[in-house]
Design a protein around this motif. Structure first.
Motif, PDB file in Angstrom:
ATOM      1  N   TYR A 740      34.081  -5.009   1.552  1.00 39.28           N
ATOM      2  CA  TYR A 740      33.149  -5.524   0.545  1.00 39.28           C
ATOM      3  C   TYR A 740      33.845  -5.497  -0.799  1.00 39.28           C
ATOM      4  CZ  TYR A 740      29.220  -6.110  -2.617  1.00 39.28           C
ATOM      5  OH  TYR A 740      28.395  -6.572  -3.608  1.00 39.28           O
ATOM      6  N   TYR A 741      33.786  -6.628  -1.516  1.00 37.02           N
ATOM      7  CA  TYR A 741      34.414  -6.723  -2.827  1.00 37.02           C
ATOM      8  C   TYR A 741      33.470  -7.477  -3.759  1.00 37.02           C
ATOM      9  CZ  TYR A 741      38.008  -7.177  -6.399  1.00 37.02           C
ATOM     10  OH  TYR A 741      38.717  -7.089  -7.566  1.00 37.02           O
ATOM     11  N   ALA A 742      33.391  -7.016  -5.020  1.00 40.11           N
ATOM     12  CA  ALA A 742      32.462  -7.653  -5.949  1.00 40.11           C
ATOM     13  C   ALA A 742      32.969  -7.521  -7.374  1.00 40.11           C
ATOM     14  CB  ALA A 742      31.068  -7.040  -5.829  1.00 40.11           C
ATOM     15  N   VAL A 743      32.798  -8.605  -8.137  1.00 37.97           N
ATOM     16  CA  VAL A 743      32.886  -8.594  -9.591  1.00 37.97           C
ATOM     17  C   VAL A 743      31.474  -8.910 -10.056  1.00 37.97           C
ATOM     18  CG1 VAL A 743      33.912  -9.633 -11.633  1.00 37.97           C
ATOM     19  CG2 VAL A 743      35.264  -9.371  -9.544  1.00 37.97           C
ATOM     20  N   PRO A 744      30.726  -7.914 -10.535  1.00 36.13           N
ATOM     21  CA  PRO A 744      29.288  -8.102 -10.784  1.00 36.13           C
ATOM     22  C   PRO A 744      28.994  -9.348 -11.603  1.00 36.13           C
ATOM     23  CG  PRO A 744      29.886  -5.810 -11.080  1.00 36.13           C
ATOM     24  CD  PRO A 744      31.172  -6.559 -10.876  1.00 36.13           C
ATOM     25  N   GLY A 745      28.062 -10.141 -11.080  1.00 32.71           N
ATOM     26  CA  GLY A 745      27.636 -11.352 -11.756  1.00 32.71           C
ATOM     27  C   GLY A 745      28.578 -12.518 -11.625  1.00 32.71           C
ATOM     28  N   VAL A 746      29.746 -12.331 -10.971  1.00 31.64           N
ATOM     29  CA  VAL A 746      30.738 -13.400 -10.867  1.00 31.64           C
ATOM     30  C   VAL A 746      31.066 -13.724  -9.414  1.00 31.64           C
ATOM     31  CG1 VAL A 746      33.061 -14.151 -11.498  1.00 31.64           C
ATOM     32  CG2 VAL A 746      31.730 -12.747 -13.089  1.00 31.64           C
ATOM     33  N   PHE A 747      31.405 -12.700  -8.638  1.00 29.27           N
ATOM     34  CA  PHE A 747      31.900 -12.943  -7.282  1.00 29.27           C
ATOM     35  C   PHE A 747      31.579 -11.741  -6.416  1.00 29.27           C
ATOM     36  CE2 PHE A 747      35.231 -12.329  -4.087  1.00 29.27           C
ATOM     37  CZ  PHE A 747      35.185 -13.538  -3.419  1.00 29.27           C
ATOM     38  N   SER A 748      31.202 -11.990  -5.174  1.00 27.94           N
ATOM     39  CA  SER A 748      31.010 -10.907  -4.215  1.00 27.94           C
ATOM     40  C   SER A 748      31.224 -11.457  -2.820  1.00 27.94           C
ATOM     41  CB  SER A 748      29.613 -10.285  -4.335  1.00 27.94           C
ATOM     42  OG  SER A 748      28.624 -11.229  -3.966  1.00 27.94           O
ATOM     43  N   ALA A 749      31.665 -10.587  -1.929  1.00 27.23           N
ATOM     44  CA  ALA A 749      31.940 -11.021  -0.558  1.00 27.23           C
ATOM     45  C   ALA A 749      31.921  -9.828   0.370  1.00 27.23           C
ATOM     46  CB  ALA A 749      33.292 -11.723  -0.477  1.00 27.23           C
ATOM     47  N   LEU A 750      31.379 -10.041   1.575  1.00 24.49           N
ATOM     48  CA  LEU A 750      31.403  -9.053   2.655  1.00 24.49           C
ATOM     49  C   LEU A 750      32.029  -9.724   3.866  1.00 24.49           C
ATOM     50  CD1 LEU A 750      30.593  -6.328   3.969  1.00 24.49           C
ATOM     51  CD2 LEU A 750      28.411  -7.407   4.559  1.00 24.49           C
ATOM     52  N   THR A 751      33.062  -9.098   4.423  1.00 25.50           N
ATOM     53  CA  THR A 751      33.740  -9.659   5.586  1.00 25.50           C
ATOM     54  C   THR A 751      33.815  -8.629   6.700  1.00 25.50           C
ATOM     55  OG1 THR A 751      35.928  -9.029   4.746  1.00 25.50           O
ATOM     56  CG2 THR A 751      35.129 -11.227   4.176  1.00 25.50           C
ATOM     57  N   VAL A 752      33.804  -9.121   7.925  1.00 23.44           N
ATOM     58  CA  VAL A 752      33.929  -8.282   9.112  1.00 23.44           C
ATOM     59  C   VAL A 752      35.091  -8.822   9.932  1.00 23.44           C
ATOM     60  CG1 VAL A 752      32.807  -7.393  11.175  1.00 23.44           C
ATOM     61  CG2 VAL A 752      31.452  -7.816   9.096  1.00 23.44           C
ATOM     62  N   ASP A 753      36.065  -7.975  10.208  1.00 21.91           N
ATOM     63  CA  ASP A 753      37.273  -8.395  10.920  1.00 21.91           C
ATOM     64  C   ASP A 753      37.432  -7.581  12.199  1.00 21.91           C
ATOM     65  OD1 ASP A 753      37.861 -10.170   8.923  1.00 21.91           O
ATOM     66  OD2 ASP A 753      39.245  -8.845   7.881  1.00 21.91           O
TER      67      ASP A 753
END
Length: 1018
Positions: A740-753
């Motif tokens: 999980y990675y996020a730049v609040p208010g700009v970008f966020s993503a959750l990935t499952v590998d």
């Protein structure tokens, strides 16, 4: 002389060279008075497959300098009765080899039974040998000749390989569990002669005798009888910590005419005849060190001939004798990997003699013995490079990390600038790590040096794809440089100078109070600085104006301090800094006054990482590792007044891993890694087409300034199981990683590998392997930030499948073949969107996709008889498209054929010669087909043809390196010369055009480039 074809056949033959452990003291045996057998070690449950072993060297007196060796491996059919009985193991044969290389006679000396010995003897009798050679190089007959071969059946379950982490020193030497009494030579007995030949015996981690060598002959028939008996010994294996290890012992075999009388119990206060009183003074002592290195040599036997007194050196290389009789005595040191050392010492009455012996390593590095522990193999294509063998690889300028560029799966970087182009991916798709912590780059400008000194490097893990859950946030390969974990017990220094840069380093121990032989830890510091910016202006001809050029300049520094309070705990700090800068003044020949095309071009990259780490083993079945690191990155890129990028970031990263053995067949690995950081940047475009980007040469242009700052972070959790349901021959690794990675208010993503891999040894020496998994990678920051990017982007995706086979021919020769396929989706590409008000705008979007496929081959020869090297070949194709309905095009780094051949040979006199040959398909490029004249800019603008439709000429280059080492008592000097592009090939790197694009020309890579250097170790 044999033909080259025969020599190549010999090289590919299934031979095996033993690698025993450190030399230690042996035990004395006497005919008629065998030692009491020790309690035999419990039989291990598996034997690692052992290919045929070159036999012990011939006995002195035959004037043989080169012993016989089989031209091809003996083809021994496994007897059905042995399969039925479940028996396998080593066979030792005693042979007579004539001057033509034929086996004239032979008998079985050691055999597990059930027909194995007879089958081996029959096969060896039919095997042609290279005959032994005398000092003049002429073939001679050799007898007796001892040959050991291990017979392993795929239908028989053998011994489990020894696994675990050995302690730093030998804690228990091998102990004889089965002694064989040698018959007394009749002629010597008739003449009343006694003798004591000195042998070296290699004992493996299971207590089996691997080789027997004669160190000091006694003559009169004693030598052959002692060797023959020693081959039949059995041992309890030596231990390093609690792990059985391979060890070499020195053994004095005493032949006496009569057994000694039973020992009498001495009266109180008396000493038995011939024994040394325990309170006798130490009157002869000293230290044994490696010549040129000053490294203390532990577990080395010092023998006083004539009185057959032996002492073993401790961890400081120190030895001592008590009560040595007065007189002049011969002192002998014979240990594997070093030349035999013999000298005379005089012991005077009432005086203590103290000496220091500097023992020279054997030519070609000899057969220096090391403790080898089986390394766990998980990833399908993990390639671990050991630093000691890489610093002299040609074409690397002595930098071991540059050797990665010659591994399968790595495409050649334009101008050899050091970009890691792995399996058809972009440079930013491969994660670059140092001890698991990401760094922005691994090579300085120009790619001539890496950013970490070899002094601070232990090994390099390169994973081109299909790797497990430890590495994430990337869709290409992974490179992890491992810093050194072991440190010398004395302070050592290094100074190196060549035409490119200079280096200084110091390593040493952290002493433990009250125990100087067991340091508390160690330290290492190193620094380097290039001086092309100083040297070139001083030696350049007057007509070459360098006043407006900032020549490439770099410097770096590293330091590490490690505490090891016990064998199960390590703590430390590791920090490093890197600084690069370069620049040049560019003049537009068509329009010199245009500030957008004329002016200074500057670039600079600086970064640092400061890390604290811990490695704990609270129980034998549990290991915990953790680190936390602070990082700072700075980038400047300025192109005249047309473009300027200025960015910096601060980050804190952390990682925790746990490895737990749940059951003998199941180990669970889990962990967390995370990052938090802040960044700021500014991008200035002085002339930007706001309507259509750069697609319309006639559009109006205005300045564009984009600035921003923000903070964000991410966390990942991962877990995998390491399953061995049927022992070490099958390993299954299912795992999953969540990011999980996020730049609040700009970008966020959750990935499952989810990821899965396997390794299966289908027959001895042949392993099948494969993997399948998902990999995700976040967009680049400039692709999502406001002003230049799209905050609605999501991570790029890669589905990867690999399958391969490893074939181990011998302990030093193996073949590794891998096939791979990668399907890329959600790729971020620039897209033009029409707009009624502005006419249109360019924005980033996840519309792109691609596919990559190919195969890799690695034929690796580890050091063997002075040779070392590998052949790496990669076939790969890489294609992209920017939208689902677009045509496919070749990717920028699509290089179908990549061949690297590395060869090095160690000559006598510590001289080595190495060659590297590279043959690589040229990169694709785009031709300029149509022209427009830009009235506002007073220049021609080209309109491109089909993207990447053409390919540059094939690249090929030969590099040479020659090393010569000079050893002095307490220091050594290495002189080397390295020449890149030995035959001065003009290799094309880029297409260029004249001012109106009417003529095309080529920009070439570096021509013939020599480098001369000196390195001093003290």
């Amino acid at each position: 002389m044999r033909t080259l074809a025969v020599r190549i056949a010999m090289l590919l033959a299934a031979l095996w060279v033993a690698a025993p452990g450190p030399s230690i003291a042996g035990e004395d045996g006497a005919p008629g008075l065998a030692p009491t057998p020790a309690e035999p070690a419990p039989p291990p449950t598996t034997a690692a497959p052992v290919p045929p072993l070159p036999p012990a060297g011939p006995l002195p007196g035959f004037s043989v300098t080169t012993p016989p060796s089989p031209i091809v491996a003996p083809d021994v059919p496994f007897p059905p009765e042995a399969v039925a009985a479940g028996v396998e193991g080593p066979v030792v044969l005693e042979l007579s080899i004539d001057a033509g290389g034929a086996v004239a006679d032979g008998r079985v000396l050691v055999s597990p039974g059930h027909g194995l010995g007879e089958a081996a003897l029959a096969a060896v009798r039919a095997t042609p040998f290279d005959p032994g050679l005398d000092t003049a190089g002429s073939p001679v007959a050799v007898a007796p000749f001892f040959y050991r071969i291990v017979l392993d059946s795929p239908d028989v379950v053998g011994l489990d390989p020894v696994v675990g982490t050995p302690g730093p020193d030998l804690t228990r030497p091998p102990e004889i569990s089965r002694f064989v009494e040698a018959p007394y030579p009749p002629d010597a007995a008739a003449s009343g002669i006694a003798g004591s030949p000195v042998l070296q015996i290699d004992v493996d981690e299971y207590g089996r005798v691997m080789d027997v060598r004669l160190v000091t002959p006694a003559g009169h028939g004693f030598d052959a009888e002692a060797i023959r008996a020693a081959w039949q010994f059995e041992f309890r294996p030596g231990l390093a910590g609690e792990v059985p290890v391979a060890v070499t012992i020195t053994y004095v075999y005493h032949f006496e005419l009569r057994a000694p009388p039973p020992p009498e119990t001495p009266a109180p206060g008396d000493t038995a005849a011939g024994a040394v009183p325990p309170d006798a003074p130490v009157n002869f002592s000293g230290t044994v060190r490696e010549r040129g290195e000053r490294t203390p040599l532990a577990n080395v036997e010092v023998l006083i001939e004539g009185i057959d007194r032996v002492a073993m050196t401790d961890g400081r290389g120190h030895f001592e004798f008590r009560g040595v009789p007065d007189g002049i005595w011969n002192v002998l040191i014979a240990t594997p990997g070093f030349e035999r050392f013999r000298t005379e010492e005089q012991v005077r009455p009432g005086e203590a003699t103290e000496v220091t012996y500097y023992v020279r390593p054997a030519p070609r590095g000899g057969n220096r013995t090391v403790v080898r522990v089986k390394q766990e193999r998980k990833e399908v294509a993990r390639r671990t490079l050991e630093i000691a063998t890489l610093e002299r690889i040609p074409g690397t300028f002595g930098d071991p990390i540059k050797a990665v560029q010659n591994m399968p799966g790595v495409a050649r970087s334009p101008f050899d600038f050091g970009l890691l182009l792995v399996r058809g991916s972009a440079p930013e798709d491969t994660s670059i790590n140092v001890d698991g912590v990401r760094v922005p780059l691994i090579y300085h400008f120009g790619g001539l040096r890496s950013v970490i000194s070899p002094v601070l490097i232990d090994s390099i893990d390169f994973l081109p794809g299909g790797y497990g859950i430890t590495y994430g946030r990337s869709t290409g390969g992974a490179l992890d440089v491992k810093s050194r974990m072991e440190f010398p017990k004395e302070v050592h220094g290094l100074v190196r100078l060549d035409f490119i840069d200079g280096e200084a380093a110091v390593t040493g121990p952290l002493p433990r109070k009250g125990d100087p032989t067991n340091p508390l830890g160690g330290f290492a510091i190193a620094a380097r600085r290039s001086y092309l910016d100083v040297v070139l202006p001083a030696i350049a001809p007057p007509e070459l104006d360098l006043s407006r050029t900032t020549l490439p300049r770099w410097w770096d520094a590293q330091g590490k301090v490690q505490l090891q309070p016990g064998p199960d705990a390590r703590f430390g700090w590791f920090g490093y800094y890197s600084d690069d800068a370069a620049g040049v003044y560019s003049e537009d020949p068509v329009n010199p006054g245009n500030p957008d095309t004329s002016g200074q071009i500057d670039t600079a990259i600086r970064f640092t990482r400061q890390m604290l780490y811990a490695d704990l083993r609270p129980t034998p079945r549990l290991r915990l590792t953790a680190n936390v690191a602070y990082g700072w990155d700075y980038t400047l890129f300025n192109v005249t007044q047309a473009f300027k990028l200025d960015s910096s970031s601060h980050s804190v990263t952390g990682r925790v891993d746990a490895y737990g053995e749940v059951a003998p067949w199941l180990t669970v690995h889990g962990g967390l890694d995370g990052i938090v950081g802040a960044y700021d940047f500014s991008i200035l475009l002085s002339s930007f087409d706001h309507q259509s980007g750069f697609d319309d040469p006639n559009a109006e242009r205005e300045p564009l300034l984009v600035e921003g700052s923000d903070s964000g972070g991410g966390v990942a959790g991962y877990v995998e199981g390491i399953l061995r349901p049927v022992g070490d021959r099958l390993t299954l690794l299912p795992g999953v990683r969540l990011d999980y990675y996020a730049v609040p208010g700009v970008f966020s993503a959750l990935t499952v590998d989810p990821r899965f891999s396997f390794r299966a040894e289908v027959v001895r020496g042949t392993t099948l392997k494969g993997s399948v998994g998902l990999y995700h990678q976040n967009p680049q920051p400039f692709e999502w930030v406001e002003g230049t990017g799209n905050p609605d982007l999501h991570p790029e995706r890669s589905f990867q499948v690999t399958f391969g086979v490893e074939q181990r021919f011998t302990d030093f020769l193996r073949l590794d073949v891998d096939l791979f396929y990668k399907r890329l989706s959600e790729l971020v590409v620039p897209v033009f969107f029409e707009d009624d008000l502005t006419g249109g705008t360019v924005i980033w979007d996840n519309r792109g996709d691609g596919y990559i496929y190919g195969g890799e081959l690695l034929l690796e020869l580890k050091p063997w008889k002075g040779f070392q090297g590998w052949i790496a070949y990669t076939y790969q194709r890489s294609f992209r498209r920017d939208a689902p309905d677009d045509d496919w095009y070749r990717y920028d780094f699509d290089q179908p054929h990549i061949l690297d051949v590395i060869a090095r040979y160690d000559l006598p006199w510590e001289l080595s010669v190495g060659l590297r040959f590279r043959l690589v398909s040229g990169n694709p490029y785009t031709t300029q087909e149509r022209l427009l004249y830009d009235v506002d800019a007073f220049s021609y603008q080209a309109i491109s043809g089909e993207y990447n439709a053409e390919r540059m000429p094939t690249f090929h280059q030969l590099d040479l390196r020659v090393d010569k080492q000079f050893r002095f008592r307490t220091w050594k000097l290495l002189a080397y010369v390295e020449i890149l592009n030995l035959y001065n090939q003009r290799n094309v790197e880029q297409a260029t055009y004249n001012f109106d694009y009417s003529e095309q020309a080529w920009i070439y890579s570096l021509p013939f480039l020599p480098n001369l250097g000196l390195r001093v170790d003290f």
